[in-house]
Design an enzyme around this catalytic site. Structure first.
Site, PDB file in Angstrom:
ATOM      1  N   TYR A 181       0.953  -1.422  -0.350  1.00  0.00           N
ATOM      2  CA  TYR A 181      -0.112  -0.164  -0.248  1.00  0.00           C
ATOM      3  C   TYR A 181       0.993   1.699  -0.214  1.00  0.00           C
ATOM      4  O   TYR A 181       1.579   1.112   0.238  1.00  0.00           O
ATOM      5  CB  TYR A 181      -0.726   0.130   1.504  1.00  0.00           C
ATOM      6  N   ARG A 195       8.245   4.423  -4.460  1.00  0.00           N
ATOM      7  CA  ARG A 195       8.011   4.287  -3.198  1.00  0.00           C
ATOM      8  C   ARG A 195       7.243   2.843  -3.555  1.00  0.00           C
ATOM      9  O   ARG A 195       7.167   1.277  -3.490  1.00  0.00           O
ATOM     10  CB  ARG A 195       8.011   4.049  -1.750  1.00  0.00           C
ATOM     11  N   ARG A 214      -7.283 -20.577  -2.246  1.00  0.00           N
ATOM     12  CA  ARG A 214      -6.054 -20.217  -0.600  1.00  0.00           C
ATOM     13  C   ARG A 214      -5.295 -21.396  -0.845  1.00  0.00           C
ATOM     14  O   ARG A 214      -5.197 -22.489  -1.250  1.00  0.00           O
ATOM     15  CB  ARG A 214      -6.819 -20.781   0.283  1.00  0.00           C
ATOM     16  N   HIS A 238      -0.568 -21.135  -0.459  1.00  0.00           N
ATOM     17  CA  HIS A 238       0.533 -20.142  -0.999  1.00  0.00           C
ATOM     18  C   HIS A 238       1.519 -19.917  -1.710  1.00  0.00           C
ATOM     19  O   HIS A 238       1.753 -18.302  -1.560  1.00  0.00           O
ATOM     20  CB  HIS A 238       2.254 -21.081   1.001  1.00  0.00           C
ATOM     21  N   LYS A 277       6.413  -1.280   2.113  1.00  0.00           N
ATOM     22  CA  LYS A 277       5.593  -1.424   2.694  1.00  0.00           C
ATOM     23  C   LYS A 277       4.485  -1.996   2.028  1.00  0.00           C
ATOM     24  O   LYS A 277       3.725  -1.998   1.332  1.00  0.00           O
ATOM     25  CB  LYS A 277       5.001   0.715   2.211  1.00  0.00           C
ATOM     26  N   GLU A 292      12.654   2.513  14.028  1.00  0.00           N
ATOM     27  CA  GLU A 292      11.294   3.918  13.445  1.00  0.00           C
ATOM     28  C   GLU A 292      10.248   2.901  14.545  1.00  0.00           C
ATOM     29  O   GLU A 292      10.632   2.267  15.664  1.00  0.00           O
ATOM     30  CB  GLU A 292      11.451   3.415  12.116  1.00  0.00           C
ATOM     31  N   LEU A 302      11.290   1.725   6.964  1.00  0.00           N
ATOM     32  CA  LEU A 302      10.374   2.063   5.908  1.00  0.00           C
ATOM     33  C   LEU A 302      11.085   3.725   5.413  1.00  0.00           C
ATOM     34  O   LEU A 302      11.175   4.819   6.132  1.00  0.00           O
ATOM     35  CB  LEU A 302       9.299   1.940   6.303  1.00  0.00           C
TER      36      LEU A 302
HETATM   37  N1  PMP Z   1       7.705   3.750   9.385  1.00  0.00           N
HETATM   38  C1  PMP Z   1       6.313   3.051   9.210  1.00  0.00           C
HETATM   39  C2  PMP Z   1       6.618   2.253   9.300  1.00  0.00           C
HETATM   40  C3  PMP Z   1       5.479   3.085   8.418  1.00  0.00           C
HETATM   41  O1  PMP Z   1       4.495   3.280   8.248  1.00  0.00           O
HETATM   42  C4  PMP Z   1       5.237   4.706   8.226  1.00  0.00           C
HETATM   43  C5  PMP Z   1       4.297   5.700   7.178  1.00  0.00           C
HETATM   44  N2  PMP Z   1       3.052   5.398   7.950  1.00  0.00           N
HETATM   45  C6  PMP Z   1       6.439   5.745   8.110  1.00  0.00           C
HETATM   46  C7  PMP Z   1       7.516   4.984   8.086  1.00  0.00           C
HETATM   47  C8  PMP Z   1       6.479   7.178   7.695  1.00  0.00           C
HETATM   48  O2  PMP Z   1       6.239   6.755   5.729  1.00  0.00           O
HETATM   49  P1  PMP Z   1       6.045   8.353   4.857  1.00  0.00           P
HETATM   50  O3  PMP Z   1       7.094   9.745   5.723  1.00  0.00           O
HETATM   51  O4  PMP Z   1       6.208   7.946   3.226  1.00  0.00           O
HETATM   52  O5  PMP Z   1       4.220   8.434   5.641  1.00  0.00           O
END
Ligand code: PMP
Length: 288
Positions: free
Chosen positions: A35, A54, A102, A104, A149, A181, A205
């Site tokens: 997403y 991305r 279903r 995998h 993502k 993060e 991310l």
């Molecule tokens: N890390 C994670 C795990 C996220 O889910 C997000 C965004 N929801 C971010 C970092 C921040 O990314 P962005 O600045 O592109 O929203």
């Protein structure tokens, strides 16, 4: 925003109640999908090219064929925004591998499911801007490809809930002694006057807001270092921030119940927050 949301689903624009997906969708069964969330200010998507890059990365790494060209995505988002007018909004777009019995391994012939919707962005409240938020430090139980993502967010959901259960806004995740993060945000701290954020690798991310914050700080002469953050450097940090598209740059003023710095949003945050607000104001003024 109008009362009934209009959702894009597999080529159609439908009222939310009418947008339905099969229970055999692999997103539902396996979390097999990716997403993006793209903030829109004054009708202008922020850093659309970077968000599309991305999305392309997430699709390529999960081997889901990209269902649209870049122009196709842009046209879809334009039309979706016109069906869902409003102030500051974000586009949520999700692509799953599709619907199949279903099993995998990938089915042979399968068409990805594409869904997109628009949600309002609530501005950060005055209290958050004045006082900051609380965060807790917890172990990072996610998989080894956090650069993708993926919609598979169980570990992030559990982490965020743990934060909320202890009265905090966000969880800061630690793996192998390093703070990576937040549950849904990137991590910054200020140490000895230098803005520090971990380098982009598979453990986090690559946030679009993160990159913009780094760019704005550097362009304005603020020292930035992209380097790993040992867990034990969190407590001594002068400032801690968490960045994301929908919550911008959140100042963390309490960590695990203790004050961060002076317990107030710090001067470096004030500066970077102002730069970010200026950036958004310019975006709003650009001709459509
Ligand atoms: N890390 C994670 C795990 C996220 O889910 C997000 C965004 N929801 C971010 C970092 C921040 O990314 P962005 O600045 O592109 O929203």
């Amino acid at each position: 925003m109008s009362e009934s949301k209009i959702i894009y689903l597999n080529g159609e624009f439908l009222p939310e109640e009418g947008a339905r997906v099969s229970v055999l969708d692999r997103g539902f069964l396996f979390g097999d999908g990716v997403y993006e969330v793209i903030p829109v200010f004054g009708g202008r998507p922020l850093r659309l090219a970077e968000h599309l890059d991305r999305l392309a990365h997430s699709l390529a790494e999960t081997r889901i064929p990209d269902p649209l060209s870049r122009q196709g995505w842009t046209a879809l988002f334009d039309e979706l925004l016109s069906h869902n007018p409003g102030g500051d909004r974000s586009i949520y777009v999700q692509v799953t591998r599709g619907v199949a019995p279903r099993e995998h391994a990938f089915p042979e012939a399968i068409t990805p499911t594409v869904m997109a919707m628009v949600n309002p962005i609530r501005p950060l409240g005055d209290q958050v801007l004045a006082q900051g938020v609380a965060a807790v430090v917890i172990p990072d139980h996610r998989w080894a490809r956090c650069d993708i993502k993926a919609i598979t967010l169980l570990a992030n959901v559990l982490a965020r809930q743990e934060a909320v259960d202890s009265g905090a806004t966000e969880a800061i995740l630690v793996r192998n002694g390093l703070a990576t993060e937040g549950a849904a945000s990137n991590l910054f701290l200020v140490a000895d006057g230098v803005i520090v954020t971990p380098p982009k690798d598979h453990s986090l991310l690559g946030g679009i807001t993160r990159d913009l914050v780094v760019e704005l700080a550097e362009a304005n002469g603020l020292p930035v270092m992209e380097t790993r953050i040992p867990e034990d450097s969190l407590q001594g940090a002068e400032e801690i921030w968490l960045t994301s598209s929908t919550r911008e740059i959140l100042p963390v003023t309490r960590l695990d119940g203790r004050r961060v710095g002076h317990g107030q949003p710090g001067p470096v945050w004030q500066r970077v927050h102002a730069l970010y607000q200026d950036y958004k104001a310019h975006l709003r003024q650009e001709a459509p």
